[in-house]
Design an enzyme around this catalytic site. Structure first.
Site, short mmCIF file in Angstrom:
data_model
loop_
_atom_site.label_atom_id
_atom_site.label_comp_id
_atom_site.label_asym_id
_atom_site.label_seq_id
_atom_site.Cartn_x
_atom_site.Cartn_y
_atom_site.Cartn_z
N ARG A 196 -26.17 142.25 -17.22
CA ARG A 196 -25.43 143.42 -16.73
C ARG A 196 -23.96 143.41 -17.15
NH1 ARG A 196 -27.26 140.04 -12.68
NH2 ARG A 196 -25.89 139.42 -10.96
N HIS B 66 -18.83 139.25 -11.45
CA HIS B 66 -19.76 139.57 -10.38
C HIS B 66 -19.05 139.49 -9.03
CE1 HIS B 66 -23.08 139.08 -13.30
NE2 HIS B 66 -22.24 138.22 -13.83
N GLU C 236 -22.93 134.87 -11.86
CA GLU C 236 -22.92 135.08 -10.41
C GLU C 236 -23.37 133.81 -9.68
OE1 GLU C 236 -21.59 136.30 -8.24
OE2 GLU C 236 -22.55 137.91 -7.12
N ASN D 203 -28.89 146.04 -7.92
CA ASN D 203 -27.96 146.60 -6.94
C ASN D 203 -28.60 147.78 -6.24
OD1 ASN D 203 -25.09 146.10 -9.07
ND2 ASN D 203 -25.78 144.86 -7.36
#
Lengths: 538, 608
Positions: B379, B464, B399, B336
């Site tokens: 994550r 996500h 995701e 990110n």
């Protein structure tokens, strides 16, 4: 406090480790549930065993270890020789005692299976027609902390019942030395013995707090009461989707592709020349089979669509049927994989079912992905599925009840159509090679790993253990040479796909309806099919 | 079919969606010159997971399928070939009708009408709306037709239950007229507007009325599925009347007690003539589900096809006890920070800070039996690890798979695959990354999660951006067009609470800074452009926005008394719980993404 994450090298799952020891997280929501006992209820010849086995096969396949406990088997073990229906009379006190003992023995085994052998679901396959018996089971469940779910099969159509008796019961070991008519008569009397004491589940009063499904008239109607959890709702959904109409499912792979020729994995290449030839042969084959309302399904990859195109019939594309995602290994040859990712290559051989390609999929993932396809296949009648090697193995494992260990090594050669026809409690397989040459894409299980890894697999409770033990009795009903000859002439070879070839002689089936629940009208033209081997586990 | 022809006919992949399309050789309908058109028939409605492509080659085939595709096709033909094709269209129809195709019927290409049955205040509207939202989300265009709305339009002022007495002939006439008008609208929706399922939300308590509907169905070759709600628990009924009916436009000025009284009498009027579905005799050949006492028991009869079995499954899984669903994304990750998409990187220091803030948040809210779900990417697991509670990993929450674009920044994608980049902006919902997934694929993948969320109590889902958008779109009934642009910022928890016919959203910004990962809908790509295209395509999840939104007239003195009432037109702002600060400005920015469809909707609370 947050623990360090380490990645499991086979499944590529992040696992938190405490003091260097990995602690396995729960990976799937339904595992949080306490074990479930599914209790069948119904008079004899109502398809209880059919439902039990089919459900068990499905649950094992989606990864919930399940096993059938058939009280009839226990009874036959206790009383070696069955004489007549007298045994089932409610006033035959000795027999009642024996039967009670058998039920208790089966329940003990259920308990062992669920508490010690990491089973998740046990299917208790017996008539359980009295409240007394059911209350005993409920008590058993309460004591051990098992959830209880009842499946009652109700059917009053005499045709269906007669059909069922003919199909499975007269060939039961109970009637080994008995002719068909006598067996039929005896069995009908046996049903009457049960009918006297039959107390169906009462949704309005007595049983209103139980969780159950009543299957009425072979799936025409369902009454569902108090579903408690994920697994029960899955079971209900499954039972609502299966049907017993006679039909066949055809599985094949796409024609040989360019990548096949080069020995590459995955990708989205077109057909080779021989692949196109196969597509043509497939079109001819489909025409010859002359199927009413054949549905054709493909994946969304070029090679399977090109194959289906040649058939000149409408077809549907499913993304869920796409080949296993090889992740970083896509479009490589096995040699390239071995060179560039030697560790990965070795890991895959270690446990092919669980092995997930880096940023790709495992066979286990694949099973989850194709589950909707299986559900839809159960709903449909004649279907031809043009798919891929790994996908076909998954589908085949479902129909043939193969374990996670065997699944990735099932032989699904190119240019060969497998015709699956549901019969009795199993599935008949015919393998039809369309006589177009193709490369061999099968990689055998490495010799040194052929046996021995199974302990690892068993330890993990999500393993789709198959249900091998449940009694698949070989049945022999009159051998008809002419049928065999006809078949061999027509060029259809039928053989077992498993490498563990069945040591017993092939079972010859003359009548092949689905277990008794089928349309009796079909009896007239049954013996058209060829002989087959039952998919029998060792 | 010869090999080379196969080769010729199989064209390239559709650039945006990556499924193959074919040419349709049009000489089959005897136009003077052979034209070629690409036909992309949407997947069966049944099913967002089926991609259906019809091959128009030999006449034999097209005759079989023409009927089922004629609506979408006529729209297509007009679009692609211009006015000349209208003549062909008219030619197509009679041919289509000659041969009915059993093949297409299972695909619910024959549209289905879902007919609700039950006395008033049995939760029919609740089920209709919820089912419609679900079906639209999985990609089956569905719309509710609520007869009450038609009646209120015909008879502006409601006086008393007298109107519903079965011996009030004049009123009976009006009510029948309303039903006919509604059926006419159903027909238009299913035949001309690309609808696949129409939910007919009325009492339909008499056989006469149901037979009328069955005639209508037969005439139009639709399929019909009845959903009957039976409930004899007086408490449940009273709660429902209080929650929903009292605020109905029928009772603008009256007091609660009078309303209750009048409504109970109204129910009695229906009871006189109520003929429940009879599974043993009269109605034994119909396809239906009886829902008894709010999902305690179900009777299911003759399920015909895929979509019906799906509906049954869904109805069996929804429950009505109150629960909240918390959605959030993982903490800010290294990727990110670098602006890269996808990958499997670790949390950044700020991400870790968020994880502990999340822990405090959970502790403060004292959630009983909270289940925590994560994806299988590092994550989200790292975020969940910090919470110190058990959690479950779902691979299907991973995701969106960006295929070849994984781990790239948007700039890198733009430079490496400029064409792909542009295509994605054109139709973000359907765009499939090369070797990856589209939002549409994602919705399909997430369906089991939705089903399980409906079954569960309080759940926190750590997921996500794209996944959260899809989940949010389900709860907020967003269309495929809006879905990929919903705002789901990092370090923000959304609390969704089902109320009445909708869903209440509260946002909690946990006050840990993070990068912004949202990419707005490109300016200039006016959404109006794509809207007709999307509509033409019958598998687009049309949101059910345009269905019956009754303007409710509350008099000043009779504001809904419900405690749950969120302030209209804005998000519900909770009294700042300690530590959790709702960011005012994010509220503004979010309004475009998440707003209540209709403020009054949230006021009718239906609770069992």
């Amino acid at each position: 406090m947050p623990r360090e994450l380490t990645q499991n090298r086979i499944q590529k799952i992040w696992i938190p480790s405490k003091d260097g020891k990995p602690s396995m997280p729960r990976t799937c929501p339904h595992l949080a549930n306490p074990p479930t006992v599914i209790v069948m209820v119904g008079l004899p010849a109502r398809g209880k065993t059919y439902i039990s086995r089919k459900l068990t096969r499905y649950l094992n396949w989606i990864g919930i270890p399940t096993k059938v406990f058939n009280v009839g088997e226990y009874r036959r073990e206790a009383v070696k020789h069955y004489s007549t229906y007298d045994f089932f009379k409610s006033d035959n006190e000795d027999a009642v005692k024996i039967r009670q003992q058998c039920a208790l023995a089966a329940l003990r085994d259920v308990k062992t299976y669920l508490t010690e052998e990491e089973g998740q679901v046990a299917v208790f396959d017996a008539t359980n027609t009295t409240r007394e018996r059911r209350d005993m089971i409920l008590e058993f469940g309460a004591v051990n902390g098992f959830k209880i779910f009842f499946i009652e099969s109700v059917c009053d159509d005499p045709n269906v019942i007669a059909c069922n008796i003919l199909e499975v019961k007269v060939s039961s070991p109970d009637y080994q030395d008995c002719n068909k008519t006598d067996a039929m008569e005896d069995f009908k009397k046996r049903i009457e013995c049960y009918r006297i004491n039959y107390q169906p589940l009462d949704p309005d009063r007595y049983d209103k707090n139980l969780s159950f499904i009543k299957v009425i008239d072979v799936g025409r109607r369902f009454l569902v009461n108090r579903i408690q959890d994920h697994i029960q709702s899955r079971i209900v959904y499954y039972l609502m989707n299966i049907h017993v109409q006679p039909r066949s499912i055809y599985l094949c792979r796409h024609g040989e592709s360019q990548h096949n020729l080069q020995g590459r994995l995955g990708g989205d290449s077109g057909l080779s020349t021989r692949g196109r030839k196969f597509a043509g042969a497939l079109a001819k084959f489909v025409e010859e089979q002359n199927l009413k309302d054949l549905k054709v399904w493909t994946s969304q990859m070029r090679r399977s669509i090109q194959t289906a195109e040649a058939l000149n019939v409408p077809y549907e594309q499913w993304k869920a049927l796409n080949e296993i995602d090889g992740g970083v290994c896509e479009e490589m040859t096995y040699e390239e994989v071995r060179e560039r990712f030697p560790d990965e290559f070795a890991l895959r051989d270690q446990d092919k079912y669980y092995y997930r390609y880096p940023s790709g999929e495992s066979y286990q993932d694949l099973v989850q992905r194709v589950e909707p396809v299986i559900m839809e296949l159960e709903r449909q009648e004649n279907v031809l599925v043009v798919c891929h090697q790994a996908v076909m193995r998954c589908l085949l494992a479902y129909f043939l009840d193969k374990s996670a260990d065997e699944m990735p090594y099932l032989k699904c050669p190119l240019h060969t159509v497998l015709k699956l026809t549901p019969v009795a409690y199993g599935c008949k397989v015919e393998s039809i090679s369309l006589n177009v040459e193709a490369v061999n894409t099968h990689r055998d299980r490495p010799e040194e790993l052929k046996r021995g890894q199974s302990t690892l697999i068993r330890r993990n409770s999500v393993t789709p253990l198959t249900s091998p033990e449940p009694n698949k009795k070989p049945r022999i009903e009159g051998l008809d040479d002419t049928i065999v000859r006809e078949v061999t002439q027509s060029g259809h070879r039928c053989y077992s796909l498993s490498h563990e070839m069945n040591p017993t002689p092939p079972v010859i089936h003359v009548q092949m309806d689905t277990v008794g629940l089928a349309n009796p009208a079909r009896y007239g033209n049954c013996p058209t099919s060829c002989f087959h081997w039952f998919w029998k586990r060792l | 079919m010869e090999g080379h022809q196969v080769q010729n006919r199989l064209r390239q992949q559709h650039p945006a969606q990556r499924h193959y399309t074919w040419r349709w050789v049009r000489n089959e309908i005897r136009t003077p010159e052979v034209q070629e058109t690409t036909i992309r028939k949407p997947p069966s409605v049944t099913d967002c997971c089926l991609r259906v492509h019809y091959v128009f080659t030999a006449g034999r085939v097209s005759e079989r399928v023409i009927k089922s595709v004629r609506f979408s096709m006529s729209a297509w033909v007009q679009q692609e070939a211009g006015p000349t094709s209208s003549a062909e269209d008219t030619k197509l129809e009679p041919r289509g009708q000659e041969k009915k195709c059993s093949w297409a019927s299972y695909m619910t290409n024959s549209p289905t009408m879902i007919v609700m049955i039950g006395l008033p205040a049995r939760g029919k509207t609740y089920m209709s709306k919820k089912l419609t939202r679900y079906l639209n989300w999985i990609g089956v265009p569905t719309k509710v037709f609520n007869l009450g709305v038609y009646r209120r339009e015909a008879v502006k002022a409601y006086k008393s239950y007298d109107f519903f007495r079965h011996d009030n002939e004049e009123a009976m006439k009006i009510r029948k007229q309303c039903a006919l008008v509604a059926l006419e609208d159903v027909k238009t929706y299913l035949n001309e507007e690309g609808g696949q399922i129409a939910v007919f939300d009325a009492t339909n308590t008499t056989r006469e009325r149901r037979d009328l509907i069955l005639d209508f169905i037969q005439e139009n070759a639709y399929k019909v599925f009845f959903v009957e709600s039976v409930c004899d628990d007086p408490e449940v009924i009273a709660a429902n009347i209080l929650d929903v009916k009292v605020s109905s436009p029928d009772y603008p000025e009256t007091h609660r007690e009078r309303v209750m009284d009048d409504f109970l009498k109204r129910i009695e009027c229906y009871k006189v003539t109520y003929q429940p579905l009879d599974p043993d005799e009269y109605d034994k050949d119909l396809s239906f589900i009886k829902v008894m006492n709010v999902g305690r028991r179900y009777l299911v009869n003759r399920v015909q096809d895929y979509i019906q079995s799906k509906i049954v499954y869904y109805l069996m899984n929804i429950h009505v006890h109150s629960h909240s669903i918390y959605l959030c994304r993982h903490g800010e990750s290294e990727h990110n920070v670098q602006g890269r998409i996808g990958g499997d990187s670790e949390l950044s220091p700020r991400g870790r800070q968020f994880a502990s803030a999340l822990r405090e948040f959970i502790e403060e809210h004292k959630l009983s039996d909270l289940k925590v779900w994560t994806s299988q990417l590092r994550r989200t697991i790292q975020t969940a690890e910090e919470l110190g509670v058990p959690y479950e990993q779902w691979k299907i929450l991973n995701e969106i798979d960006a295929g070849v674009c994984e781990e790239m920044t948007y700039e890198m994608i733009q430079n490496t695959f400029p064409e792909e980049f542009a295509l994605r902006d054109q139709d973000k919902y359907h765009y499939r990354y090369p070797g990856g997934e589209s939002y549409q694929d994602l919705v399909q993948r997430l369906e089991p999660v939705i089903m399980e969320l409906e079954r569960q109590g309080n759940v926190l889902v750590i997921c996500h951006q794209a996944v959260m958008r899809c989940l949010l779109a389900y709860f907020l009934d967003k269309s495929g067009d809006d879905l990929p642009y919903l705002k789901c910022p990092l370090h923000t928890v959304m609390k969704l609470t089902p109320v009445a016919y909708g869903c209440k959203v509260e946002m909690f910004y946990l006050n840990v800074e993070a990068v912004n990962t949202h990419r707005d809908r490109p300016l200039g790509k006016v959404r109006r452009d794509s809207a007709p295209l999307l509509r033409r395509n019958s598998y687009t999840p049309l949101s059910s926005h345009d269905q019956v939104k009754r303007p409710r007239l509350y008099s000043a003195g009779n504001r809904p008394w419900l405690p749950l009432t969120p302030s209209p037109t804005t998000l519900h702002i909770p009294d700042s719980p300690d530590g959790a600060l709702l960011l005012q400005q994010s509220q503004d920015s979010l309004r475009e993404g998440i707003n209540f469809d209709c403020p009054d909707e949230a006021n009718d609370c239906f609770r069992f």
